[in-house]
Design a protein around this motif. Structure first.
Motif, PDB file in Angstrom:
ATOM      1  N   THR A  38       0.837  -1.268   0.011  1.00 36.22           N
ATOM      2  CA  THR A  38       0.055   0.028   0.129  1.00 36.22           C
ATOM      3  C   THR A  38       0.592   1.487   0.157  1.00 36.22           C
ATOM      4  O   THR A  38       1.817   1.567   0.831  1.00 36.22           O
ATOM      5  CB  THR A  38      -1.230   0.278   1.312  1.00 36.22           C
ATOM      6  N   LEU A  95      -3.365   7.110   5.680  1.00 39.03           N
ATOM      7  CA  LEU A  95      -3.707   6.269   4.764  1.00 39.03           C
ATOM      8  C   LEU A  95      -3.594   5.924   6.606  1.00 39.03           C
ATOM      9  O   LEU A  95      -3.475   6.071   7.443  1.00 39.03           O
ATOM     10  CB  LEU A  95      -3.028   5.018   4.930  1.00 39.03           C
ATOM     11  N   ALA A 120      -2.421  -0.097   8.005  1.00 38.06           N
ATOM     12  CA  ALA A 120      -1.985   0.067   6.735  1.00 38.06           C
ATOM     13  C   ALA A 120      -0.125  -0.278   7.318  1.00 38.06           C
ATOM     14  O   ALA A 120       0.433  -1.285   6.684  1.00 38.06           O
ATOM     15  CB  ALA A 120      -1.881   0.674   5.950  1.00 38.06           C
TER      16      ALA A 120
END
Length: 293
Positions: A4, A162, A166
């Motif tokens: 990510t 995020l 994450a």
């Protein structure tokens, strides 16, 4: 494994500063890593241990101007400050809590280091966005840490924000413990928790608190259990839940997220499970040790 991309504000982290002409020598005699290696271009990961070599605190250390900044657990920073002040004596230093004026951010993704203007190798540091950034000294694959002025507009830097999960998911994938979530205060032994593999210990720096017993553990191969990343098939067990191998208690769970977690397991049980193809269980959940990426 897909990564990510973006940044995570690590609200559970705080920032302490050590200033004064004796700042390097002061920490050098207390902590497990070599403070002489810390520069504006190099950060390290280090530990404060008990005299018996057990875990008290872990933190990142990076130089900024005339200060050494410590990236620490926010909830336990008062305890760390108290312990450091006990050893101040006549050292020409000052200890400050800068948590209110700084924020700790993690940059994630395959281009995290490049976005901070850094090479992708552990512990490399440099100025960034009015603060300082460094690739995670434990493993470059965990991305970049940045200590920035509080309130920094991350979207203006082109960083998508995020959720904490994450970062936590990436940490668990790499098998890295997260402070006192995984390390039992005044009980955890650094080598049982792989902290040597994550660059927390200098073996040639000389004396520090807990050094003798830490070295003895290494050279006499006294390790009987290890913190290992595991995959789960079933509900996530709470930290501290026993792990069993057949009718024998083999260890216990640490932190986890979804189907990933860490577990402290006896080495003899890990060997037996691999040899006999026996599954570990924690409650109703199957626990499968794995090799971290």
């Amino acid at each position: 494994m897909a990564e990510t991309t973006g940044c995570v504000v690590l609200e559970q982290r705080g920032v302490l500063a050590v200033t004064g002409e004796d700042r390097v020598a002061f920490l050098q005699g207390l902590v497990s890593n070599d403070m002489r290696a810390v520069t504006p271009e190099r950060a390290v990961y280090s530990l404060l241990l008990t005299p018996q070599g057990k875990y008290l605190h872990d933190f990142m250390v990076v130089a900024e101007g005339d200060a050494l900044l410590l990236d620490v657990e926010a909830a336990r920073r008062d305890d760390l400050l108290k312990r450091l002040r006990m050893y101040k004596l006549r050292s020409k230093i000052a200890l400050e809590d800068r948590t209110a004026e700084r924020m700790v951010v993690a940059l994630l993704g395959p281009d995290a280091a490049a976005r901070a203007g850094l090479p992708a190798e552990p512990g490399v540091a440099g100025a960034f966005a009015g603060g300082v950034a460094f690739t995670d000294p434990r493993a470059a694959d965990l991305g970049v840490r940045a200590i920035l002025p509080a309130g920094t507009d991350l979207t203006a830097l082109g960083l998508g924000v995020l959720p904490f999960e994450a970062w936590d998911s990436r940490r668990l994938e790499l098998g890295i413990p997260d402070g006192s979530r995984d390390l039992e205060v005044e009980k955890a032994i650094p080598l049982e928790n792989n902290l040597d593999a994550f660059n927390a210990i200098s073996w040639d720096k000389g004396c520090y608190m807990g050094q003798e017993l830490t070295a003895r553990t290494r050279y006499r191969a006294l390790i009987k259990k290890k913190l290992v990343p595991v995959t789960l098939d079933g509900p996530l067990p709470a930290p501290g839940t026993p792990v069993r191998l057949g009718d024998r208690e083999a260890g216990e769970m640490r932190s986890g997220l979804q189907n990933r977690a860490l577990a402290m397991l006896r080495l003899e049980d890990l060997e037996r499970a691999a040899k006999e193809q026996i599954a570990f269980q924690s409650g109703d959940t199957m626990v499968t040790p794995r090799t971290p990426s």
